[in-house]
Design an enzyme around this catalytic site. Structure first.
Site, PDB file in Angstrom:
ATOM      1  N   CYS A  33       0.813  -1.217   0.000  1.00 41.91           N
ATOM      2  CA  CYS A  33       0.000   0.000   0.000  1.00 41.91           C
ATOM      3  C   CYS A  33       0.846   1.267   0.000  1.00 41.91           C
ATOM      4  CB  CYS A  33      -0.917   0.039   1.215  1.00 41.91           C
ATOM      5  SG  CYS A  33      -2.001  -1.379   1.296  1.00 41.91           S
ATOM      6  N   CYS A 102      -3.400   7.855   6.731  1.00 41.49           N
ATOM      7  CA  CYS A 102      -2.057   7.977   7.318  1.00 41.49           C
ATOM      8  C   CYS A 102      -2.156   8.218   8.821  1.00 41.49           C
ATOM      9  CB  CYS A 102      -1.292   9.129   6.676  1.00 41.49           C
ATOM     10  SG  CYS A 102      -0.943   8.862   4.945  1.00 41.49           S
TER      11      CYS A 102
END
Ligand code: PLP
Ligand code: PLP
Lengths: 141, 391, 391, 141
Positions: A33, A102
């Site tokens: 990812c 994130c």
């Protein structure tokens, strides 16, 4: 695209590195990812006295790691556990929707490091609200 | 951090409009505004300006002016070519062949066509990004109505064997479309020699304005309209003409194709010096794409252990503009489909940097990147949990 | 024949770009060329410029900026609205209602949709070009998914009862599209108040550049994409953005909607003087369209016994730019579908002249037309086998 | 769009008007299509000594009428019958494809006027190659 705060933490990351003989280490994400965070904690008397990160990832991932370690430093484990991804994003003055994952990763990294410490010390690991890896990035809409 | 002059190395994303092109456009943004469909004098001027631009495009492609149609850009041209040919020929067959490394304007259009009942074969490419011609031959069925293979790839710069593909297509009497958006001005093109039936182009990739492009359609090609409405473009593409844009496109293609060879020479020399410098100074680094069969200005390099977006952000701090195949700039989890198609593992694809050189660059730009990039990579590697300095 | 200053009375065909608009565009044709999808500084500038233009459009329409999408013009917007809503909602129904007097961008798209299995009702209009609301209500079935009625007609200038239509559409939970290409800057628009779900516009009709337009899409509207490709325009309209065009559109709509009333006042006064003069001086002449419910700059007049194209050619000799609904300019046998729809016999439709006033005009232009036009009409009538002076 | 010759004949049409007591009159076209031409001929000794037109129609229609009357003046009826629409168009230095039907109309007008004269004078009318009204304008392609 990024707030000034994000850019500041990206350009001048706080707590970058690894703690030798860390009391708790959490590595989350995966290279597929494009983000991996490794958080290491120094814990004394149930309190985080030092926190460090290493991150493979985009600007938001690096800034989130930097901010998350800043936020948990000095906190008790209970307090640190409550530092949510939203708190990280807010402290960064916001993240673009497609980058919210994130901050999720940073929360997960902290959690994983705390639980690693707890398990190592014979304590019950705390339960995640959302299991690792189930976050999805925004759809950019 | 000191800001130096802008080092623009993203010519594949877009180019600055040539000052001569802007100058040519100006009258059509000002006093020469007549609608070319009208009957009076100032409308004739507009009409003539459009036809003169059409001539210039035709000359650049070895085509007839009557085979050139103006559109709003490469995306519309790709959509038109694929949907237009597919729907107009669906009685003949429902099979389309393309490649895994096309631009999204082709790929997403193909996915749309799949929903409409068409079958699409996405040809694989080799490690350099080149389509295997025997795979292409094998994929052809009696249902195949269209082959669409890009002239040159926008990410890794790989140039396809277009003339050979055109030959195969024409032998099987299948229409051949090529997305030449990245090729114009970088590769001499001759639609006759290469048996091309349809070819897409977009002005802003060759120092022309944005929002204008075109489609070459060989005479006799069966193709439906994409935009319905007025009778512009000989009843094939409705909408009041973007005259300034068309005039700019005409000038730009003229300039871009006037002297491809010497233009390439200069840019390729800078590119090669940059490549040698990067590979020489930075370990754990590889060139993506083909060594020879690549666009003269294109570099696509993977730096292990680091991610592309953060690289771009740091480079931007030094005034260096580049791009990446990392998913992190696009908001998806998957990195570039092109880098995956040439076999790169995800984590390597995430660490790719595309630098595309062009008219904006001078030798000092190469020096600048060679000075800055090693520091940037080193810095990000020092932050990366994947990197061990002894590796 | 002495050439006077250009008397441009074809603002409905296209307008000259406002000098302030050109000035605003210039930087984006020159140094500010960054692709807004990129990550570096100059790309941000482009992105911000686009978003600021989007805000301006939203403000002009009473919409949210997130509901505005840029396209290559009115034609693309009309195609997108109709095809996009039709295909996205075909499970709900296959019936579309529009009118006989739409622009070809709507009519030809509807004809295309008919070929794809949709049913289209083309509502008639009265002698003034106004849609009958009870006819509209009657036409609605449980299959109706879309109503498309233009805000104001491009030929005869008739303004439709848009708010009433919007109310009917929303009561029946049917999407409502309006082609407002001719309305922007001439009529205050509020998409909320009028229950509009989709609205098309094109910059070159309101003193902006050609080749740029947009579509308002109300939040929550089910609509397919028309152009497939990159993720621009929040993944709904692919293609590298025409930044200069978008910036120009933003400035133009801001200027055009800043003070619609006083702008209209000036233009309507000139228009009315021109109308009175023509009707007073030239016999066998009639106004087409509605006396009140018409665009402020629009005149559409039929002169019996003569044909429109020859009128335009003679007017052009005096520097007067107009247009006609005669088939002779378009190369078909049928004159304007709009003039036929309001019940004009063919030969009268052939003799129509459209003069559309706008910012380019001054009182002396009206004087000029009033001096020239009677001579032109008289001359052509003297050549006409249909005309008997004693009639 | 139009050649200079077309514009010249449009702006300064030759032979505009009607001949009083004409020997042959031909009216062709119809107002639905937007063109009507009325040609009148003065014929002496099987020769066209005068030709006039009146036209309702576009610039090309007017120019074609003007040119056609010019071309037949002074010719015998046999010669005049051979003046084709192509000859009219060529004499005008070309017509746009979508306007070619105007030259066809002019040819038809001359033919109709000649035959009207022939019938009036007890002569067999000559046969048209294509019947009146079957021309179609170009498709603009
Ligand atoms: C290979 C290729 N095809 C198509 C396009 C689409 O062109 P545009 O963005 O001008 O519509 C691009 C660039 O974006 C491209 O690089
Ligand atoms: C009412 C109307 N709709 C649509 C259009 C099409 O706009 P464009 O030519 O900018 O594509 C026009 C003008 O040409 C128009 O007047």
């Amino acid at each position: 695209m990024y707030s000034e705060k994000v850019m500041d933490h990206f350009m001048n990351p706080r707590n970058m590195g690894e703690i030798e003989n860390a009391d708790g280490i959490g590595e989350v994400g995966n290279p597929v990812c494009g983000d991996i965070m490794k958080i290491s904690l120094k814990i004394e008397d149930n309190r985080i006295v030092d926190a460090r990160f290493k991150t493979f990832g985009c600007g938001a991932a690096i800034a989130s790691s930097s901010m998350a370690t800043e936020l948990v430093k000095g906190k008790t484990l209970e307090e640190a556990w409550e530092v949510s991804n939203k708190a990280v994003a807010e402290a960064l003055e916001g993240l673009p929707p497609i980058k919210m994952h994130c901050s999720v990763l940073a929360e997960e990294g902290i959690h994983k490091a705390i639980n690693e410490y707890r398990i190592k010390n014979g304590l019950e690991p705390w339960e995640e609200k959302t299991p690792y890896g189930e976050h999805t990035p925004g759809d950019g809409a | 951090m000191e800001k130096k002059r802008l080092v623009y190395m993203d010519h594949a994303a877009t180019t600055m409009t040539h000052s001569e092109v802007v100058r040519t456009m100006m009258p059509y943004l000002n006093e020469r505004f007549g609608n070319p469909s009208s009957i009076y004098g100032i409308a004739h001027e507009s009409k003539e300006a459009i036809e003169s631009a059409r001539q210039k495009v035709a000359k650049a492609l070895g085509a007839d002016a009557q085979e050139i149609y103006f559109t709003a850009g490469g995306t519309e041209s790709d959509n038109w070519a694929l949907k237009g040919v597919a729907f107009a020929n669906k009685k003949k067959g429902n099979h389309i062949i393309t490649t895994k490394i096309e631009h999204h304007a082709v790929l997403h259009t193909c996915q749309y066509l799949e929903k409409q009942g068409f079958e699409v074969t996405y040809l694989p490419v080799d490690a350099y990004g080149i389509v295997d011609l025997s795979e292409l031959e094998k994929a052809i069925t009696d249902q195949t109505i269209l082959i669409s293979v890009m002239y040159a790839n926008n990410e890794i710069g790989t140039i396809q064997p277009i003339a050979e593909i055109g030959k195969i297509a024409s032998e099987h009497e299948i229409y051949f479309h090529t997305d030449a958006v990245q090729a114009i001005g970088n590769i001499p093109i001759d639609v006759e020699a290469a048996n091309i039936d349809l070819l897409s182009f977009s002005a802003h990739k060759f120092y022309g304005p944005k929002g204008i492009g075109g489609l070459y359609i060989r005479k006799g090609t069966r193709i439906d309209n994409l935009l319905h409405g007025g009778g512009q473009e000989r009843k094939r593409r409705a909408g009041t003409e973007n005259i300034a844009g068309i005039v700019g496109l005409g000038k730009a293609i003229e300039l871009a194709t006037a002297d491809i060879d010497s233009h390439n020479l200069r840019i390729r020399a800078m590119r090669d010096r940059l490549l040698a410098g990067i590979l020489g100074q930075i370990p754990h680094t590889r060139l993506n794409g083909h060594q020879e069969k690549r666009l003269p200005g294109n570099l696509n390099i993977s730096f292990e252990y680091i991610e592309g977006e953060s690289m771009l952000l740091l480079l931007d701090q030094y005034g260096i503009c580049g791009s990446t195949g990392s998913a992190c700039t696009s908001g998806s989890l998957e990195p570039s489909h092109v880098l995956l198609a040439i076999g790169l593992p995800h984590e390597i694809a995430h660490g790719s940097l595309r630098l595309t050189l062009g008219d904006a660059n001078r030798e000092e730009d190469v020096d600048c990147v060679l000075e800055v990039l090693p520091k940037v990579v080193e810095r990000l590697r020092s932050m990366s949990p994947l990197y061990r300095p002894d590796q």
